[in-house]
Write an enzyme that holds these catalytic residues in place. Structure first.
Site, PDB file in Angstrom:
ATOM      1  CD  GLU A 121      50.519  35.195   1.084  1.00  0.00           C
ATOM      2  OE1 GLU A 121      49.522  35.688   1.157  1.00  0.00           O
ATOM      3  OE2 GLU A 121      50.970  33.853   1.686  1.00  0.00           O
ATOM      4  N   GLY A 261      42.071  33.697  -4.750  1.00  0.00           N
ATOM      5  CA  GLY A 261      40.854  34.299  -4.426  1.00  0.00           C
ATOM      6  C   GLY A 261      41.065  35.746  -3.961  1.00  0.00           C
ATOM      7  CB  ALA A 262      40.731  37.794  -1.583  1.00  0.00           C
ATOM      8  CG  MET A 263      47.153  39.207  -0.866  1.00  0.00           C
ATOM      9  SD  MET A 263      48.068  37.906  -0.133  1.00  0.00           S
ATOM     10  CE  MET A 263      48.814  38.738   0.957  1.00  0.00           C
ATOM     11  CD  GLU A 264      46.903  37.246   3.807  1.00  0.00           C
ATOM     12  OE1 GLU A 264      46.211  36.826   2.705  1.00  0.00           O
ATOM     13  OE2 GLU A 264      47.612  36.731   4.254  1.00  0.00           O
ATOM     14  CD  GLU A 298      41.931  36.759   1.962  1.00  0.00           C
ATOM     15  OE1 GLU A 298      43.003  37.125   2.588  1.00  0.00           O
ATOM     16  OE2 GLU A 298      41.844  35.864   1.198  1.00  0.00           O
ATOM     17  CG  HIS A 301      44.887  36.283   6.414  1.00  0.00           C
ATOM     18  ND1 HIS A 301      45.557  35.174   7.126  1.00  0.00           N
ATOM     19  CD2 HIS A 301      44.532  35.755   5.356  1.00  0.00           C
ATOM     20  CE1 HIS A 301      45.616  34.015   6.172  1.00  0.00           C
ATOM     21  NE2 HIS A 301      45.124  34.414   5.210  1.00  0.00           N
TER      22      HIS A 301
HETATM   23  N1  ARG Z   1      47.322  34.875   1.480  1.00  0.00           N
HETATM   24  C1  ARG Z   1      46.272  34.702   0.372  1.00  0.00           C
HETATM   25  C2  ARG Z   1      44.916  34.062   1.008  1.00  0.00           C
HETATM   26  O1  ARG Z   1      44.318  33.930   1.656  1.00  0.00           O
HETATM   27  C3  ARG Z   1      46.465  33.942  -0.837  1.00  0.00           C
HETATM   28  C4  ARG Z   1      47.627  34.388  -1.721  1.00  0.00           C
HETATM   29  C5  ARG Z   1      48.159  33.512  -2.612  1.00  0.00           C
HETATM   30  N2  ARG Z   1      49.144  33.835  -3.415  1.00  0.00           N
HETATM   31  C6  ARG Z   1      50.051  33.368  -3.857  1.00  0.00           C
HETATM   32  N3  ARG Z   1      51.101  33.711  -4.634  1.00  0.00           N
HETATM   33  N4  ARG Z   1      49.817  31.776  -4.372  1.00  0.00           N
HETATM   34  O2  ARG Z   1      44.502  33.386   1.256  1.00  0.00           O
HETATM   35 ZN    ZN Z   2      44.649  33.040   3.634  1.00  0.00          ZN
END
Ligand code: ARG
Ligand code: ZN
Length: 865
Positions: A121, A261-264, A298, A301
């Site tokens: 992402e 921070g993290a990714m779902e 996460e 999500h």
């Molecule tokens: N979706 C992720 C989150 O909870 C963040 C991802 C961020 N990625 C980026 N390329 N900025 O919240």
């Molecule tokens: Zn998020």
């Protein structure tokens, strides 16, 4: 190139299935993708198929229905690969070569300390292979990983493992299949030598889910809290939103190199170690709570983001604003609603309001961008959550829940828009929410002016509400917002006047609300719980604020009244400093602080918050022109004066909060430690050797990081320089093998307001534990110095600004996302005096002169000059 929401076009082709095969080798990785593609219904038969691919991806071969693609049938230009003259249905095989070991941007596939990990992402998948890398193209992924078995015993991807085997030469393979169609941004893989912590969760309908958290072996003892948080989040989402998990396995992997921070990723979350590892000895209470909320975020999500995703990246807040709102409510339920709200509002009012007032201000649903990574902002996340919260306030919890049920049912498996979300709320409530949607399309922080009058003869009380919103880059004129303003009227004893607690709905620029049968002039408590993200203006007297801080029927507003009183006092001190007048302490605040200190009814966590002065960041946001020295000196004076005036009380309270009991992560214990640390902080401003000894004893006696770190910070930032150096050294030797603890150690030094900070920061950058490739280290040193040490960063010699520009230019080639984020403080130059403005602008110009700047840094710098 600028991308506009108004140019959105549905994709001409859909990908039914995506089969991926990764051959992970030390020098390079070969990726074979096998796609089954169909032309979308109604699409032009001549429409080209547009695949995205980053310039770093080497295209080895392209095969269409078994035939190599003819040269005239495809064209690669920039990030786009276009295929022409296509049948309605076909198979495409694409082979690419990538170099994860050289990937320092940490987007796509990269190595983090010897572990392969992905971050796709928003647009990282195009760094892996050619693919329609947009969220409205969803397909079923099957992924095979092949790697050396001894180096990479663990091979993970989304979904369920369906096959595995061994190969010659010590290699092995695993195939994963994810039955849920998903966009490429939710793809993930991990390969490495990892240890795991396992548990189970049985969903309400009886599905037994295997839960696994993977980390390096040395961190295996720091995973229990994340696991516990995950199980609580799974249960909470079933109870509060009726959402159940939908695979047989849920995995979390901790990596040390991570941009955010993290990714779902579906079924395979990847986390920054800072957001998953937790152990009392190495992790503060605040960090424990962050782990809990990010794990929950996460997980949530999985429905708000994965099952129902975004049509395009302008809709980012559809998943992020909603999911932040969900994680905020979860944390409030786990701990205290009022405390959580105070934290949320503090962050919103300092950082998001500043963003909304700066050159990068944008609506919750932006209209255009150059680089989408720049829009993972406080506005999209935190203000987006406020917008969802307002819907919750306007509809009430039952209708809101019906709305989310309808939204999930109606759009399951789809990629949709924020309009679709609001429509579900409108449909269940029968309300017209068209005006409400302006919260998504208009940027800027609205002003809410409230004036009142009391007609004693008629016993009528009137509140006159007026709203306005300053110009922002996308629009000079703003239309009125639909604003829920929660209020109560209090009598002169501080009791709620029956029937007056209500949500006023302000929709016009100006509106009068009338209350009848009000026996005497009431005192209004306005914007309770911070019911709308606005700046409130009502002419309270100091005495009224002091009264509200005791009697308001809303916990948030009790805190707020005390804060506003302290803000006023600090603003007067700032003006005194600027006028060259000596500081003096006003008796009223001492009285208020003293009564808070003595009040046994207030719970210790709230007491700690009430006794904490507004931050320099908040005072800066409120200032017309920011004077970092005056703000720092005024706040420092007030802290010291309050410490002195109430010295015995601080010490008594510290003693009362001291305890021999072993560490516990309970709410009561967190509160106790928080208040104890607040007391120590005040006492340490007094430059008294007795309190230095107290801090050192706290440091030595602590069996937990919360108390140890607070003691270290108090001593490190004090004027006892020998003791500071000695304690920092001791801490270093105790924890040098704990990377996350070392980030704290770096941050404490980078935020030390004493003169000479830049030289100290330069030394930290030379330190062996520093690693300029690791985002957590960059944030701990450079981010902290530039954002949490204003008095040094903004030094009038301009060296802080030049230092930051040097780092940005260096980092831009290595990791544009991080470079762009670190740039933020320079973009706020308009809020400073002429001399600083000039110095800051000069550095922005210098950055812009650099040829081949990344889109990330270019967008932020060019919009800011
Ligand atoms: N979706 C992720 C989150 O909870 C963040 C991802 C961020 N990625 C980026 N390329 N900025 O919240
Ligand atoms: Zn998020």
């Amino acid at each position: 190139p600028v991308i506009y929401l108004k140019d959105y076009q549905a994709p001409a082709y859909q990908i039914l299935t995506t089969d991926l095969r990764f051959e992970l080798n030390t020098e390079e990785t070969l990726v074979t993708s096998h796609l089954r593609i169909v032309r979308a219904e109604g699409a032009d038969t001549q429409a080209p198929l547009q695949l995205h691919g980053h310039e770093s991806v080497e295209l080895i071969s392209l095969t269409l229905d078994g035939q190599p693609l003819a040269a005239q049938q495809w064209q690669r230009e920039g990030e786009l690969l276009s295929l022409q003259a296509l049948p309605a249905e076909f198979e495409l095989i694409c082979v690419t070569r990538i170099h994860p070991a050289q990937n320092t941007a940490l987007e796509g596939l990269y190595l983090s300390d010897g572990i392969y990990a992905t971050q796709c992402e928003a647009e990282g998948f195009r760094r892996i292979t050619f693919f329609p890398d947009r969220p409205d193209v969803m397909s079923v992924f099957t992924t095979t990983l092949i790697a050396d078995q001894s180096q990479y015993p663990i091979l993970l991807s989304n979904g369920n493992p369906i096959a595995q085997g061994e190969l010659e030469g010590g290699r092995h393979w695993v195939t994963w299949q994810d039955p849920h169609p998903k966009p490429a941004y939710l793809f993930a893989l991990v390969a490495g030598n990892l240890s795991k912590f396992e548990d189970h969760f049985t969903t309400v309908s009886g599905r037994k889910v295997l839960l696994q958290i993977y980390a390096e072996a040395k961190d295996l003892d720091k995973l229990a809290y994340a696991m516990d948080s995950l199980k609580r989040a799974m249960q909470w989402d079933e109870e509060v939103y009726g959402r159940e998990y939908d695979l047989d396995i849920y995995m979390i992997v901790a990596v040390d190199f991570f941009n955010m921070g993290a990714m779902e990723n579906k079924g395979l979350n990847i986390f920054n170690t800072a957001c998953v590892l937790a152990h009392p000895r190495t992790t503060t209470d605040a960090a424990f709570q962050r782990v809990e909320s990010v794990v929950a975020h996460e997980y949530f999500h999985n429905w708000s983001g994965n099952r129902v995703t975004c049509r395009d990246w302008f809709q980012l807040s559809l998943k992020e604003g909603f999911t932040v709102f969900r994680d905020q409510c979860f944390s409030a339920d786990m701990h205290s609603e009022t405390l959580k709200r105070v934290e949320e509002v503090s962050m919103l009012r300092t950082a998001q309001f500043a963003e909304d007032a700066g050159p990068m201000a944008h609506p919750v649903r932006p209209e255009s961008f150059i680089e989408i990574s720049n829009f993972y902002t406080l506005t999209v996340y935190e203000k987006g959550a406020e917008v969802v919260r307002m819907l919750h306030t306007l509809l009430g919890p039952e209708l809101f829940r019906q709305g989310t049920d309808l939204y999930f049912a109606r759009h399951d498996g789809q990629a949709v828009t924020t309009d679709d979300f609001v429509q579900a709320m409108a449909d269940v409530s029968g309300r017209d929410l068209s005006q409400f949607k302006r919260w998504y399309s208009q940027a800027g922080t609205p002003r809410l002016q409230v004036r009142d009058e009391y007609d004693a003869a008629q016993q009528i009380y009137r509140l006159r509400l007026k709203q306005s919103c300053p110009a922002t880059p996308e629009a000079a004129e703003k239309l009125p917002f639909h604003m829920p303003v929660k209020i109560s009227l209090l009598d002169d004893e501080g009791a709620l006047i029956p029937g007056t607690q209500q949500v006023l709905e302000l929709t016009a620029a100006e509106q009068v609300f009338e209350f009848t049968q009000i026996q005497a002039q009431p005192l209004p408590s306005l914007l309770q719980g911070f019911s709308a993200p606005v700046k409130l203006d009502y002419p309270y007297t100091d005495a009224q604020l002091a009264f509200l801080s005791k009697h308001d029927n809303d916990g948030f507003n009790r805190w707020e009244a005390g804060q506003q009183l302290a803000v006023r006092l600090l603003q007067r001190l700032i003006a005194d400093y600027q006028a060259g007048k000596p500081f003096s302490l006003e008796a009223r605040l001492v009285e208020v602080w003293s009564s808070i200190l003595e009040d046994e009814q207030i719970d210790p966590a709230m007491k700690s918050l009430l006794l904490t002065l507004p931050s320099e960041a908040y005072l800066s946001e409120l200032a017309e022109v920011i004077d970092p020295d005056a703000i720092h000196q005024a706040r420092r004076f007030l802290r010291q004066a309050l410490a002195q005036a109430l010295e015995a009380q601080w010490l008594n309270l510290w003693t009362a909060m001291d305890s021999e009991a072993a560490y516990q992560p309970t709410r009561e214990e967190i509160a106790r430690r928080s208040l104890k640390n607040t007391c120590l902080g005040y006492l340490m401003t007094l430059d008294n050797a007795a309190y230095l000894a107290l801090a050192e004893s706290q440091f030595n006696a602590a069996d937990n990081m919360t108390e140890q770190q607070a003691a270290l910070m108090a001593v490190a930032h004090s004027n006892f320089s020998d003791s500071a150096a000695a304690l920092l050294d001791e801490f270093f030797h105790q924890w040098q093998h704990e990377s996350l603890v070392m980030n704290q150690w770096l941050g404490i030094q980078a935020s030390d307001p004493k003169p000479g900070a830049l030289a100290r920061v330069e030394l930290l950058r030379q330190h062996p534990i520093y690693d300029a490739r690791n985002p957590n280290k960059l944030r701990a040193v450079i981010g902290t110095f530039c954002q949490q040490n204003p008095v040094n960063f903004h030094a009038l010699d301009g060296q802080g600004y030049a230092f930051l520009a040097d780092r940005i230019l260096e980092l831009d080639r290595q990791n544009p996302q991080i470079a762009s984020r670190l740039l933020t403080p320079l973009t706020r130059w308009r809020k400073y005096d002429a001399q600083r403005q000039q110095l800051m602008q000069a550095q922005l110009q210098r950055i812009l002169q650099e040829p081949n700047l990344s889109g990330d840094v270019y967008e932020v710098a060019s919009k800011s000059v």
